[in-house]
Design a protein around this motif. Structure first.
Motif, PDB file in Angstrom:
ATOM      1  N   GLY A  59       0.815  -1.203   0.000  1.00 37.00           N
ATOM      2  CA  GLY A  59       0.000   0.000   0.000  1.00 37.00           C
ATOM      3  C   GLY A  59       0.853   1.259   0.000  1.00 37.00           C
ATOM      4  O   GLY A  59       2.084   1.196   0.040  1.00 37.00           O
ATOM      5  N   PRO A  60       0.217   2.414  -0.011  1.00 35.53           N
ATOM      6  CA  PRO A  60       0.935   3.674  -0.141  1.00 35.53           C
ATOM      7  C   PRO A  60       1.555   4.207   1.153  1.00 35.53           C
ATOM      8  O   PRO A  60       2.360   5.136   1.120  1.00 35.53           O
ATOM      9  CB  PRO A  60      -0.133   4.636  -0.648  1.00 35.53           C
ATOM     10  CG  PRO A  60      -1.407   4.093  -0.065  1.00 35.53           C
ATOM     11  CD  PRO A  60      -1.234   2.596  -0.086  1.00 35.53           C
ATOM     12  N   VAL A  61       1.196   3.624   2.292  1.00 38.43           N
ATOM     13  CA  VAL A  61       1.692   4.121   3.582  1.00 38.43           C
ATOM     14  C   VAL A  61       2.892   3.259   3.983  1.00 38.43           C
ATOM     15  O   VAL A  61       2.762   2.242   4.680  1.00 38.43           O
ATOM     16  CB  VAL A  61       0.582   4.104   4.652  1.00 38.43           C
ATOM     17  CG1 VAL A  61       1.075   4.725   5.946  1.00 38.43           C
ATOM     18  CG2 VAL A  61      -0.653   4.839   4.146  1.00 38.43           C
ATOM     19  N   VAL A  78       2.312   8.050   9.462  1.00 36.01           N
ATOM     20  CA  VAL A  78       2.811   8.899   8.375  1.00 36.01           C
ATOM     21  C   VAL A  78       4.267   8.544   8.104  1.00 36.01           C
ATOM     22  O   VAL A  78       5.027   8.231   9.024  1.00 36.01           O
ATOM     23  CB  VAL A  78       2.706  10.396   8.765  1.00 36.01           C
ATOM     24  CG1 VAL A  78       3.340  11.292   7.708  1.00 36.01           C
ATOM     25  CG2 VAL A  78       1.258  10.790   9.001  1.00 36.01           C
ATOM     26  N   PHE A  79       4.637   8.627   6.834  1.00 37.70           N
ATOM     27  CA  PHE A  79       6.039   8.522   6.433  1.00 37.70           C
ATOM     28  C   PHE A  79       6.401   9.787   5.683  1.00 37.70           C
ATOM     29  O   PHE A  79       5.651  10.230   4.808  1.00 37.70           O
ATOM     30  CB  PHE A  79       6.267   7.298   5.538  1.00 37.70           C
ATOM     31  CG  PHE A  79       6.137   6.001   6.274  1.00 37.70           C
ATOM     32  CD1 PHE A  79       7.241   5.412   6.868  1.00 37.70           C
ATOM     33  CD2 PHE A  79       4.911   5.375   6.382  1.00 37.70           C
ATOM     34  CE1 PHE A  79       7.120   4.221   7.565  1.00 37.70           C
ATOM     35  CE2 PHE A  79       4.768   4.179   7.075  1.00 37.70           C
ATOM     36  CZ  PHE A  79       5.881   3.599   7.667  1.00 37.70           C
ATOM     37  N   ARG A  81       9.408   7.365   9.954  1.00 38.03           N
ATOM     38  CA  ARG A  81       8.040   6.947  10.284  1.00 38.03           C
ATOM     39  C   ARG A  81       7.558   7.776  11.469  1.00 38.03           C
ATOM     40  O   ARG A  81       8.290   7.975  12.439  1.00 38.03           O
ATOM     41  CB  ARG A  81       7.991   5.467  10.642  1.00 38.03           C
ATOM     42  CG  ARG A  81       6.582   4.991  10.953  1.00 38.03           C
ATOM     43  CD  ARG A  81       6.556   3.560  11.440  1.00 38.03           C
ATOM     44  NE  ARG A  81       5.177   3.182  11.742  1.00 38.03           N
ATOM     45  CZ  ARG A  81       4.564   2.119  11.254  1.00 38.03           C
ATOM     46  NH1 ARG A  81       5.194   1.294  10.453  1.00 38.03           N
ATOM     47  NH2 ARG A  81       3.316   1.866  11.585  1.00 38.03           N
ATOM     48  N   LEU A  82       6.329   8.235  11.393  1.00 41.83           N
ATOM     49  CA  LEU A  82       5.734   9.031  12.460  1.00 41.83           C
ATOM     50  C   LEU A  82       4.459   8.356  12.951  1.00 41.83           C
ATOM     51  O   LEU A  82       3.730   7.750  12.175  1.00 41.83           O
ATOM     52  CB  LEU A  82       5.375  10.426  11.941  1.00 41.83           C
ATOM     53  CG  LEU A  82       6.464  11.200  11.200  1.00 41.83           C
ATOM     54  CD1 LEU A  82       5.868  12.431  10.545  1.00 41.83           C
ATOM     55  CD2 LEU A  82       7.587  11.558  12.146  1.00 41.83           C
ATOM     56  N   ALA A  83       4.211   8.478  14.240  1.00 40.40           N
ATOM     57  CA  ALA A  83       2.950   8.038  14.836  1.00 40.40           C
ATOM     58  C   ALA A  83       2.370   9.285  15.503  1.00 40.40           C
ATOM     59  O   ALA A  83       2.698   9.604  16.640  1.00 40.40           O
ATOM     60  CB  ALA A  83       3.182   6.926  15.839  1.00 40.40           C
TER      61      ALA A  83
END
Length: 140
Positions: free
Chosen positions: A53-55, A96-97, A112-114
Motif C-alpha cells: 500500500g501507499p503508507v 505517516v512517512f 516513520r511518524l505516529a
C-alpha cells in the motif's frame, strides 16, 4: 526543490513558498493523493504499492526521488500516510512517512511518524516533520 505529497495535499509546497524569494529554489510539487498517481507520475514501484500500500517508508522515498527527477530538482520531499479520522490502507490514523532525497550521504532518508490529533493536526505535524528532516539533512 520539489515536493510529492499525499496526505498533506500541497501543504508542504505551500509552506516552502511562504518564504520571499522561494521562486529561486522551489521548482514545484505533485499532489499524488490517488495511489495510481504515485506509480504513474512519480515512478513508485507499482508492485510495492500493490503489496504494502501507499503508507510505507520505501514508497515515501520513491516519491521523494520521483519528485526530484520529474521536476528537475536537487532535493525532493515527500509525505504519505493516514490523516484520519479513521484508519486507511490497513494503518491507523496518524501513521505517516516523510522522506527527503538529495545530495547528502545515502541520497534518501525517511522517517516513520505516529502522530496524534485530528486530521488537521496530523497534516500540519506531517509538514513540520518533513521540513525538520530536510533541515537536519542540510545541516549534516
Amino acid at each position: 526543490m520539489a515536493t510529492a505529497e499525499s496526505l498533506t495535499g500541497g501543504l508542504v509546497c505551500a509552506a516552502l513558498t511562504t518564504v520571499a524569494g522561494s521562486s529561486k529554489t522551489v521548482r514545484g510539487g505533485v499532489v499524488s493523493y490517488a495511489t495510481d498517481l504515485k506509480a504513474d507520475l512519480l515512478g513508485v514501484d507499482p508492485d510495492r504499492l500493490h503489496e504494502v500500500g501507499p503508507v510505507d517508508a520505501q514508497v515515501a522515498e520513491e516519491m521523494a526521488l520521483g519528485a526530484a527527477r520529474l521536476l528537475g530538482a536537487d532535493v525532493g520531499l515527500a509525505t504519505t500516510g493516514v490523516a484520519g479520522p479513521g484508519p486507511a490502507d490497513g494503518m491507523p490514523a496518524g501513521t505517516v512517512f516523510v522522506a527527503a532525497a538529495g545530495p547528502w550521504p545515502g541520497g534518501v532518508k525517511s522517517r516513520r511518524l505516529a502522530l496524534s490529533g485530528d486530521r488537521d493536526e496530523v497534516r500540519r505535524a506531517s509538514v513540520d516533520a518533513v521540513l525538520d528532516l530536510l533541515d537536519e539533512l542540510l545541516r549534516g
